[in-house]
Write a protein that holds these residues in place. Structure first.
Motif, PDB file in Angstrom:
ATOM      1  N   GLY A 107     144.638 -56.185 -36.867  1.00  0.00           N
ATOM      2  CA  GLY A 107     144.624 -57.600 -36.509  1.00  0.00           C
ATOM      3  C   GLY A 107     145.927 -58.282 -36.853  1.00  0.00           C
ATOM      4  N   GLY A 108     146.418 -59.113 -35.930  1.00  0.00           N
ATOM      5  CA  GLY A 108     147.638 -59.873 -36.172  1.00  0.00           C
ATOM      6  C   GLY A 108     148.914 -59.127 -35.845  1.00  0.00           C
ATOM      7  N   THR A 138     137.200 -61.753 -35.616  1.00  0.00           N
ATOM      8  CA  THR A 138     137.757 -61.021 -34.475  1.00  0.00           C
ATOM      9  C   THR A 138     139.178 -60.564 -34.782  1.00  0.00           C
ATOM     10  OG1 THR A 138     136.433 -62.340 -32.933  1.00  0.00           O
ATOM     11  CG2 THR A 138     138.303 -61.135 -32.026  1.00  0.00           C
ATOM     12  N   ARG A 139     139.442 -59.286 -34.487  1.00  0.00           N
ATOM     13  CA  ARG A 139     140.785 -58.743 -34.677  1.00  0.00           C
ATOM     14  C   ARG A 139     141.577 -58.938 -33.392  1.00  0.00           C
ATOM     15  NH1 ARG A 139     139.746 -52.944 -37.801  1.00  0.00           N
ATOM     16  NH2 ARG A 139     138.614 -53.800 -39.590  1.00  0.00           N
ATOM     17  N   PHE A 140     142.624 -59.726 -33.471  1.00  0.00           N
ATOM     18  CA  PHE A 140     143.477 -59.994 -32.314  1.00  0.00           C
ATOM     19  C   PHE A 140     144.741 -59.143 -32.408  1.00  0.00           C
ATOM     20  CE2 PHE A 140     140.802 -63.737 -32.382  1.00  0.00           C
ATOM     21  CZ  PHE A 140     140.584 -63.990 -31.033  1.00  0.00           C
ATOM     22  N   ARG A 200     136.382 -65.325 -29.750  1.00  0.00           N
ATOM     23  CA  ARG A 200     136.091 -65.642 -31.147  1.00  0.00           C
ATOM     24  C   ARG A 200     134.698 -66.251 -31.279  1.00  0.00           C
ATOM     25  NH1 ARG A 200     139.447 -70.314 -34.186  1.00  0.00           N
ATOM     26  NH2 ARG A 200     138.464 -71.432 -32.452  1.00  0.00           N
ATOM     27  N   VAL A 249     147.234 -65.342 -30.055  1.00  0.00           N
ATOM     28  CA  VAL A 249     146.339 -64.328 -30.625  1.00  0.00           C
ATOM     29  C   VAL A 249     146.680 -64.066 -32.084  1.00  0.00           C
ATOM     30  CG1 VAL A 249     145.892 -63.264 -28.378  1.00  0.00           C
ATOM     31  CG2 VAL A 249     147.779 -62.413 -29.773  1.00  0.00           C
ATOM     32  N   SER A 250     147.976 -64.192 -32.437  1.00  0.00           N
ATOM     33  CA  SER A 250     148.351 -64.002 -33.838  1.00  0.00           C
ATOM     34  C   SER A 250     147.749 -65.103 -34.718  1.00  0.00           C
ATOM     35  CB  SER A 250     149.878 -64.001 -33.965  1.00  0.00           C
ATOM     36  OG  SER A 250     150.265 -63.901 -35.321  1.00  0.00           O
ATOM     37  N   ARG A 264     137.196 -56.857 -31.217  1.00  0.00           N
ATOM     38  CA  ARG A 264     138.630 -56.642 -30.999  1.00  0.00           C
ATOM     39  C   ARG A 264     139.051 -57.297 -29.681  1.00  0.00           C
ATOM     40  NH1 ARG A 264     141.006 -52.388 -34.075  1.00  0.00           N
ATOM     41  NH2 ARG A 264     139.468 -51.469 -35.484  1.00  0.00           N
ATOM     42  N   ASP A 268     143.936 -64.802 -35.106  1.00  0.00           N
ATOM     43  CA  ASP A 268     143.504 -63.671 -35.934  1.00  0.00           C
ATOM     44  C   ASP A 268     143.137 -64.127 -37.339  1.00  0.00           C
ATOM     45  OD1 ASP A 268     143.339 -60.627 -36.196  1.00  0.00           O
ATOM     46  OD2 ASP A 268     144.676 -61.153 -37.864  1.00  0.00           O
ATOM     47  N   ARG A 269     143.709 -65.237 -37.785  1.00  0.00           N
ATOM     48  CA  ARG A 269     143.442 -65.744 -39.133  1.00  0.00           C
ATOM     49  C   ARG A 269     142.219 -66.651 -39.173  1.00  0.00           C
ATOM     50  NH1 ARG A 269     148.548 -68.802 -40.970  1.00  0.00           N
ATOM     51  NH2 ARG A 269     147.460 -68.679 -42.973  1.00  0.00           N
TER      52      ARG A 269
END
Length: 643
Positions: A526-527, A465-467, A423, A456-457, A429, A460-461
């Motif tokens: 993401g998420g 960065t898309r986790f 991040r 990672v969830s 990604r 993501d917020r």
């Protein structure tokens, strides 16, 4: 018989065949007159003209056809291999001669000739062949030449069969295009020392049909009866994309009859004529999964790796190494391999270096631990990867149950350190490889991976960065997985150890798992947690028995199977998602998305810090208690394990 088929006799065989063909062509011309005129060709005093026609035209016509047959290669092959191709060539040569005869008829009505024969009323000899004779002669020529070759082929096959009783008798499962091709290859090439005796096919409508003279004996229910009656020594599976359940049924029946069996590796190659019997392969354990293998084709135009800077952790492991190999084929701008074991990293770098050079991909291999924030932060800040594939993890359930602190340090701390660094470095990604053991975890290993999913969830917020997480079942062939263990035990003479008769797992292959990871990274927003429709779960006991059978041995008789009992942290059954997690479809019909509950990173990071502190103090009981508070459906020692 084999001596006469040797190369030294080839010229004599060819000359003999030419002589036979010449006599047959002359006979066809003569019989055509007899048939056309009801075996009374001397009608209206024209017998002399017809004899003259035969003496002048028949040899020339036969010569033209023989030259045509030679040009078409009919005298370079063997009559015992006569097929539709040769029959078409014969028809082509004969009809070409008929066309020439027709042209002669049209261009020459009468010609003066000397001789003792009475003249036609016009005072000239009649050389134009009657059209009825022309038509009948063409049919006779084709029939005699083609029929003779087919008769010679049948005779040669019967002689070879009687002289080659030691040839292995083969029953083919599948009377479709692949089975037909394999049967033709076996019948044509006697050097294989295999003799097909018939077909078995699941389609009841094919029962009783004949292919190359071989009978379709019926369905699989007839397999044992046909095998005994026809003294079958081997079974060849030539079905197009056979269902694993059908293959398991075939394996079970072959096991009962102690039959060897093989399978065609590639139906398309068979249809291109590129498969012979010596390229068939044994049935592999992967063929017996509870579903057909999932084939994923991520187009380069939409791949998240193409043209990107990519970092892969755990690059020396089974999954990590395959991730590196497949990622390289997507032509990233650069590929960085990170792993803790220097020998594994050395090996994977050596395997990929040449291919990376061919593709123009900058390849870098590094030894390091994802838990080391002092290493990971500067590494990501300096290399600035755009995609991170996180495969580094501890995965053995019973080891992690004995050492909970190690599970937290590697699976939780390692994920947190890497994800926070990603991040901070602006990674586009971040893809975490998870496990089905994270669902309703019964052990510390599964619980630690569930916490990694939560990390990672939540992150993501927190930024651009898309986790994304990808949840796998058990992976066939990975280091320490059940199949390599079974194979090692089998090589040692057994016994094969199974934890419980009812222990059941979902399975996938390493290439499937990696392709799913890349697909998830490409389509994920993401998420999400992605999972695969893995079909029906498979009993470990069935895998053990099938592996013994595929090795040509008898389970329980040649190789013992011993039950050891479930180890700490293990469940009888695995799940892919909890009741609260709904499956959503994606662009691929076999890949599903499940949404994670929204988590606040500030709250979660505090709980993760407490877990890490407990791990640093090696307090196993406190770690389990903290996991139970953090994950409501976690069940530790002494609590319910099975769903």
């Amino acid at each position: 018989m084999r001596v006469l088929m040797g190369p030294r006799w080839r010229p004599a065989r060819r000359l003999g065949l030419v002589a036979v063909d010449a006599l047959l062509l002359l006979a066809a011309f003569w019989l055509a007159y007899e048939i056309r005129f009801d075996f009374q060709p001397d009608i209206d005093g024209l017998g002399g003209d017809y004899f003259l026609q035969f003496m002048l035209i028949a040899p020339l016509l036969a010569l033209a056809r023989l030259l045509m047959l030679h040009g078409l290669g009919l005298y370079r092959g063997y009559t015992r291999y006569t097929s539709i191709h040769e029959l078409v060539s014969i028809a082509t040569a004969c009809l070409t001669g008929t066309v020439l005869l027709s042209v002669f008829n049209f261009s020459t009505q009468y010609i003066t000739a000397l001789g003792p024969y009475p003249l036609h009323e016009s005072g000239q000899r009649l050389l134009r062949v009657p059209w009825g004779v022309v038509a009948v002669e063409a049919m006779l020529a084709i029939g005699l030449l083609g029929g003779t070759r087919l008769a010679l082929r049948l005779l040669a096959e019967r002689l070879l069969e009687s002289a080659d009783e030691e040839a292995r008798r083969v029953l083919i499962v599948g009377a479709g295009p692949a089975g037909e091709r394999i049967a033709r290859d076996l019948l044509k090439h006697q050097r294989h020392r295999y003799r097909p005796v018939g077909f078995i096919d699941p389609d009841p409508s094919l029962a009783g049909a004949r292919i190359h003279g071989l009978r379709v004996e019926g369905g699989l229910d007839r397999l044992e009866d046909v095998a005994r009656r026809r003294r079958v020594g081997m079974l060849l599976v030539a079905l197009e994309r056979p269902a694993p359940a059908l293959l398991r049924q075939i394996v079970e029946r072959c096991r009962n009859e102690r039959l060897e069996f093989k399978i065609i590796p590639d139906l398309e190659a068979v249809m291109r004529g590129q498969i012979e019997i010596n390229r068939l392969r044994p049935v592999e354990i992967e063929d017996l999964l509870g579903r057909p293998p999932v084939v994923l084709d991520v187009e380069a135009s939409r791949s998240c790796l193409a043209g990107r800077r990519v970092l892969i952790t755990g690059a020396g492991g089974s999954i990590g190494a395959e991730l590196c190999r497949q990622a390289l084929e997507h032509r990233p701008a650069s590929l960085t391999l990170l792993g803790r074991g220097e020998n594994s990293i050395f090996e994977i770098e050596g395997r990929l270096a040449a291919r990376a050079g061919e593709l123009g991909v900058a390849l870098e291999a590094l030894v390091g631990d994802v838990r080391d924030a002092g290493l990971v932060g500067p590494l990501l800040a300096g290399r600035r990867p755009q995609v991170v594939l996180h495969a580094a993890a501890h995965k053995h359930v019973h080891f992690m149950e004995l050492q909970p602190a190690e599970a937290i340090k590697n699976n939780v701390t390692g994920t947190r350190v890497l994800a926070e660094a990603a991040r901070a470095a602006g990674v586009e990604r971040f893809i975490l490889i998870s496990t089905d053991k994270a669902v309703r975890p019964a052990g510390v290993m599964g619980a630690s991976k569930r916490v990694a999913e939560m990390i990672v969830s939540a992150l993501d917020r927190e930024g651009p960065t898309r986790f994304i997480a990808v949840r796998f079942g058990n992976v066939l062939g990975s280091r320490g997985s059940v199949i390599p263990v079974f194979r090692a035990q089998l090589a040692a003479g057994g016994p094969l150890t199974v934890t419980h008769p009812e222990a059941t797992r979902y399975f996938m292959t390493i290439p499937e798992a990696v392709a799913l990871t890349i697909e998830a990274g490409s389509v994920g927003q993401g998420g999400e947690v992605f999972l695969l429709d893995m079909g029906e779960p498979v009993k470990i006991l069935d895998l053990a028995r099938n592996l013994v059978t595929l090795s040509g041995l008898e389970p329980e008789t040649d190789i013992a199977i011993r039950f050891t009992g479930l180890r700490p942290g293990e469940k009888l059954y695995e799940e892919l998602l909890t009741a609260e997690q709904l499956r959503e479809p994606t662009v691929h019909e076999k890949i599903f998305r499940c949404r994670q509950p929204e988590l606040d990173w500030a709250w979660l990071s505090d709980r993760v810090a407490r877990l890490e502190a407990l791990a640093a103090g090696l307090d196993a009981d406190a770690i389990r208690a903290e996991l139970a508070e953090l994950i409501p459906d976690y069940s530790g020692p002494g609590r319910r394990r099975d769903p």
